[in-house]
Scaffold this motif. Structure first.
Motif, PDB file in Angstrom:
ATOM      1  N   HIS A 342       0.835  -1.193   0.000  1.00  0.00           N
ATOM      2  CA  HIS A 342       0.000   0.000   0.000  1.00  0.00           C
ATOM      3  C   HIS A 342       0.880   1.258   0.000  1.00  0.00           C
ATOM      4  N   TYR A 344       0.536   4.031   1.289  1.00  0.00           N
ATOM      5  CA  TYR A 344       0.668   4.686   2.599  1.00  0.00           C
ATOM      6  C   TYR A 344       1.688   3.954   3.477  1.00  0.00           C
ATOM      7  N   ASP A 345       1.679   2.629   3.376  1.00  0.00           N
ATOM      8  CA  ASP A 345       2.689   1.854   4.100  1.00  0.00           C
ATOM      9  C   ASP A 345       4.092   2.222   3.603  1.00  0.00           C
ATOM     10  N   GLN A 348       5.209   5.679   4.743  1.00  0.00           N
ATOM     11  CA  GLN A 348       5.503   5.687   6.170  1.00  0.00           C
ATOM     12  C   GLN A 348       6.922   5.188   6.457  1.00  0.00           C
ATOM     13  N   ILE A 349       7.310   4.145   5.766  1.00  0.00           N
ATOM     14  CA  ILE A 349       8.656   3.585   5.966  1.00  0.00           C
ATOM     15  C   ILE A 349       9.715   4.535   5.385  1.00  0.00           C
ATOM     16  N   LYS A 352      10.587   7.270   7.712  1.00  0.00           N
ATOM     17  CA  LYS A 352      11.509   6.893   8.791  1.00  0.00           C
ATOM     18  C   LYS A 352      12.961   6.910   8.310  1.00  0.00           C
ATOM     19  N   LEU A 403      11.001  -5.259   3.649  1.00  0.00           N
ATOM     20  CA  LEU A 403      10.198  -5.280   4.870  1.00  0.00           C
ATOM     21  C   LEU A 403       8.850  -5.962   4.642  1.00  0.00           C
ATOM     22  N   PHE A 404       8.307  -5.775   3.459  1.00  0.00           N
ATOM     23  CA  PHE A 404       6.966  -6.318   3.179  1.00  0.00           C
ATOM     24  C   PHE A 404       7.029  -7.655   2.438  1.00  0.00           C
TER      25      PHE A 404
ATOM     26  N   TYR B  24       7.942  -1.553  12.979  1.00  0.00           N
ATOM     27  CA  TYR B  24       7.128  -1.683  11.771  1.00  0.00           C
ATOM     28  C   TYR B  24       7.058  -3.136  11.306  1.00  0.00           C
ATOM     29  N   GLN B  52      -5.868   7.866   5.741  1.00  0.00           N
ATOM     30  CA  GLN B  52      -5.225   7.930   4.414  1.00  0.00           C
ATOM     31  C   GLN B  52      -5.306   6.606   3.683  1.00  0.00           C
ATOM     32  N   SER B  53      -5.541   5.542   4.464  1.00  0.00           N
ATOM     33  CA  SER B  53      -5.830   4.262   3.818  1.00  0.00           C
ATOM     34  C   SER B  53      -7.287   3.954   4.143  1.00  0.00           C
ATOM     35  N   ASN B  54      -7.873   3.040   3.397  1.00  0.00           N
ATOM     36  CA  ASN B  54      -9.251   2.664   3.701  1.00  0.00           C
ATOM     37  C   ASN B  54      -9.284   1.844   4.988  1.00  0.00           C
ATOM     38  N   ALA B  74      -4.163  -1.126   3.955  1.00  0.00           N
ATOM     39  CA  ALA B  74      -2.745  -0.923   4.263  1.00  0.00           C
ATOM     40  C   ALA B  74      -2.336  -1.850   5.407  1.00  0.00           C
ATOM     41  N   LEU B  75      -1.185  -2.463   5.249  1.00  0.00           N
ATOM     42  CA  LEU B  75      -0.770  -3.508   6.178  1.00  0.00           C
ATOM     43  C   LEU B  75      -0.404  -2.972   7.564  1.00  0.00           C
ATOM     44  N   ILE B  76       0.280  -1.850   7.601  1.00  0.00           N
ATOM     45  CA  ILE B  76       0.665  -1.288   8.904  1.00  0.00           C
ATOM     46  C   ILE B  76      -0.601  -0.879   9.669  1.00  0.00           C
ATOM     47  N   THR B 111       3.580   8.267  18.922  1.00  0.00           N
ATOM     48  CA  THR B 111       4.574   9.210  18.403  1.00  0.00           C
ATOM     49  C   THR B 111       5.262   8.669  17.153  1.00  0.00           C
ATOM     50  N   ASN B 112       5.286   7.359  17.051  1.00  0.00           N
ATOM     51  CA  ASN B 112       5.918   6.725  15.900  1.00  0.00           C
ATOM     52  C   ASN B 112       5.076   6.843  14.640  1.00  0.00           C
ATOM     53  N   LEU B 113       3.771   6.875  14.861  1.00  0.00           N
ATOM     54  CA  LEU B 113       2.880   6.981  13.711  1.00  0.00           C
ATOM     55  C   LEU B 113       2.954   8.382  13.162  1.00  0.00           C
ATOM     56  N   SER B 114       2.789   8.504  11.854  1.00  0.00           N
ATOM     57  CA  SER B 114       2.786   9.845  11.274  1.00  0.00           C
ATOM     58  C   SER B 114       1.530  10.561  11.784  1.00  0.00           C
ATOM     59  N   SER B 116      -0.840  12.070  10.405  1.00  0.00           N
ATOM     60  CA  SER B 116      -2.098  11.754   9.737  1.00  0.00           C
ATOM     61  C   SER B 116      -2.585  10.379  10.147  1.00  0.00           C
ATOM     62  N   ARG B 117      -1.634   9.466  10.356  1.00  0.00           N
ATOM     63  CA  ARG B 117      -2.057   8.136  10.777  1.00  0.00           C
ATOM     64  C   ARG B 117      -2.577   8.166  12.210  1.00  0.00           C
TER      65      ARG B 117
END
Lengths: 405, 136
Positions: A342, A344-345, A348-349, A352, A403-404, B24, B52-54, B74-76, B111-114, B116-117
């Motif tokens: 995805h 967004y995933d 996000q990485i 970082k 990672l995925f 992660y 931001q993801s469904n 989204a997997l995360i 804090t680790n999450l963005s 928006s997340r």
């Protein structure tokens, strides 16, 4: 000679770290970073000159008024507009387009009329026209594009008809980077006596934009994408339109004589600049345009062409990556997805790792629908980005895949 | 285990992770383990706005406890949803109402999450809390 390392030194934020890693800023289509001279121009204005502009009797007001009008002239030069009066300051591209959509629509748009946009527009060049059409009973039509990201301009000829009142097209796609043939579109539209509005938000930072060469009737761009402050933008309009169009907002500064029985309006551009304008923003834009001029837009474009080539090479050989758009003429905007990951995933990485990209629809949902995707990752570059940073992104993408996996 | 113990368990689980990369990796693993919501429940009614993801949430009551199902593309995000499910699914509404939700802060996830997340996570939690309030 364009020395990217020296250019980078002019942008204080570029030497910062994010999550303990050197910042790789690839989100320039959203907003660009500011050179020191822009930051200093704003500080200097507030420190030494600040006063509301126009009609001021005192020294400071005079200085700020002059600086504001000087910024207008500079913008005129930047887009090669024939006259200062054809340059209107707005909040940004979005407001510029809304100004035209509202003002133009109230003067010329009637039930049964048509406005043409394209499937690759940013929402800010779709929604204002939808609103204008809704109010007037006109309808909105849209020019498609092919999978490579080229507008199907051959269809425009048959889309244009006696009820067409406006064509509104982006100069450069904010997702695909495609440079659209706005000059050809202008001449085709004009053959049918239809005006053309060009959304230059994504072209102004990367290439020479010449309103006389394009022969567009309106052109909009944002200050913050060309290294100036946020909250300042430009609308260029041909005098013949601006003189005829009704004001967009009412208030101070845009009037001739105000009586309770009725009001006369100032001539353009002031007719369209109600209220205290963002004169500080205008000064920052002036400084930003000076900065770009000092580097030379052709040098910027040359450097960015090298970046584009390197990015395309890097992404072309990338297994498991789908790049959207493959237009022959493009700006350094690249959007892609990694198979099975995805967007967004992925974003996000990358964050970082200090890599700033944007993920999602990029305010271009019809474009996403074309490809049948919910969004993607966009890396958008600017004059201060480097080939090494592109390699860092490629390395980052491989880590994301790992990672995925 | 009660809601506090479950959260403590999650906090302990994350405390052994060395860096954000491991965090992660763990979230992705959790995300993979989350049962998918069947397509007929991935409806607009079940969708959470502002993410931001469904994200889809299916909520109901079963034997006086909250029945929670969730999914995302989204997997995360799925990983985070699986943690929320671990804490809240099968829990009585009163217990959820009376307890503090501390694991996001204490694991460092908030804090680790963005931003928006984490806003998205807030929306998810608010949606669940709204349901719980109506069913206590």
């Amino acid at each position: 000679m364009f020395d990217v390392e020296r250019v980078r030194e002019d942008f204080p934020i570029l030497s910062s770290e994010v999550h303990g890693r050197p910042l790789v800023y690839f989100d320039n289509s959203a907003t660009s970073q500011k050179p020191r001279c822009v930051i200093e121009a704003v500080t200097d204005l507030y420190t030494n000159h600040n006063s509301n502009i126009h009609r001021g009797v005192h020294e400071l007001s005079g200085r700020c008024s002059a600086a504001y009008e000087d910024a207008r002239s500079k913008v005129r030069g930047f887009i090669n507009a024939p006259r200062d009066e054809e340059v209107i300051f707005t909040r940004g591209t979005t407001e510029s387009i809304n100004l035209v959509a509202q003002s133009f629509a109230s003067a010329y748009l009637e039930r049964g009329d048509e406005v043409i946009v394209t499937d690759m527009e940013h929402h800010s060049n779709i929604v204002p026209w939808q609103m204008a059409c809704e109010r007037s009973g006109a309808s909105l039509r849209s020019m498609p594009f092919d999978d490579d990201g080229n507008l199907e301009t051959h269809l425009l000829e048959e889309m244009l008809n006696p009820r067409t009142r406006m064509v509104a097209v982006s100069h450069v796609s904010n997702v695909l980077g495609t440079v659209n043939p706005v000059k050809d579109i202008a001449s085709l539209a004009h053959e049918h006596d239809v005006p053309l509005l060009v959304d230059a938000a994504q072209s102004a930072p990367h290439m020479k934009v010449d309103v006389q060469d394009i022969d567009c009737d309106f052109l909009a761009f944002s200050g913050h994408k060309v290294h100036a402050e946020t909250g300042i933008g430009v609308l260029y309009g041909k005098s013949e339109w601006l003189e005829d169009m009704p004001p967009y907002q009412g208030g101070g500064g845009m009037v001739g004589i105000v009586k309770m029985g009725g009001t006369t309006y100032a001539e353009p551009p002031l007719k369209f600049e109600a209220g205290t304008p963002n004169y500080v923003g205008a000064v920052s834009l002036s400084a930003a345009l000076d900065y770009i001029a000092s580097l030379g837009m052709e040098n910027v474009a040359k450097h960015e062409a090298v970046l584009t080539e390197h990015m395309l090479e890097s992404l072309a050989g990338f297994e498991g990556l789908t790049l959207y758009g493959n237009a022959p003429l493009r700006c350094p905007v690249f959007s892609f997805n990694l198979d099975g990951i995805h967007h967004y995933d992925a974003g996000q990485i990358l964050d970082k790792m200090g890599i700033a990209v944007r993920t999602g629809t990029h305010c271009a949902e019809p474009l996403m629908d074309h490809y049948g995707i919910t969004g993607n990752v966009r890396a958008s570059l600017a004059m201060y980005n480097t080939v090494e940073e592109i390699d860092i992104l490629a390395e980052g993408l491989r880590k994301v895949q790992g990672l995925f996996a | 285990m009660d809601i506090v113990e479950i959260q403590n368990e999650i906090v302990a689980e994350f405390s052994v992770l060395d860096d954000w990369f491991d965090v992660y990796e763990h979230l992705i693993e959790l995300g993979r383990g989350l049962d998918a919501l069947s397509p007929e429940h991935r409806t607009e009614d079940n969708a959470i706005p502002g993410c931001q993801s469904n994200v889809w949430l299916r909520m109901g009551m079963e034997n006086g406890t909250l029945k929670l199902e969730a999914d995302s593309d989204a997997l995360i995000t799925r990983g985070i949803l699986s943690l929320l499910l671990r804490v809240m699914d099968g829990t009585r509404p009163e217990e959820i109402m009376d307890s503090e939700l501390f694991f996001l802060d204490e694991t460092g996830l908030s804090t680790n999450l963005s931003p928006s997340r984490s806003d998205g996570v807030k929306n998810i939690i608010n949606t669940i809390m709204g349901f719980v309030r109506n069913h206590k």
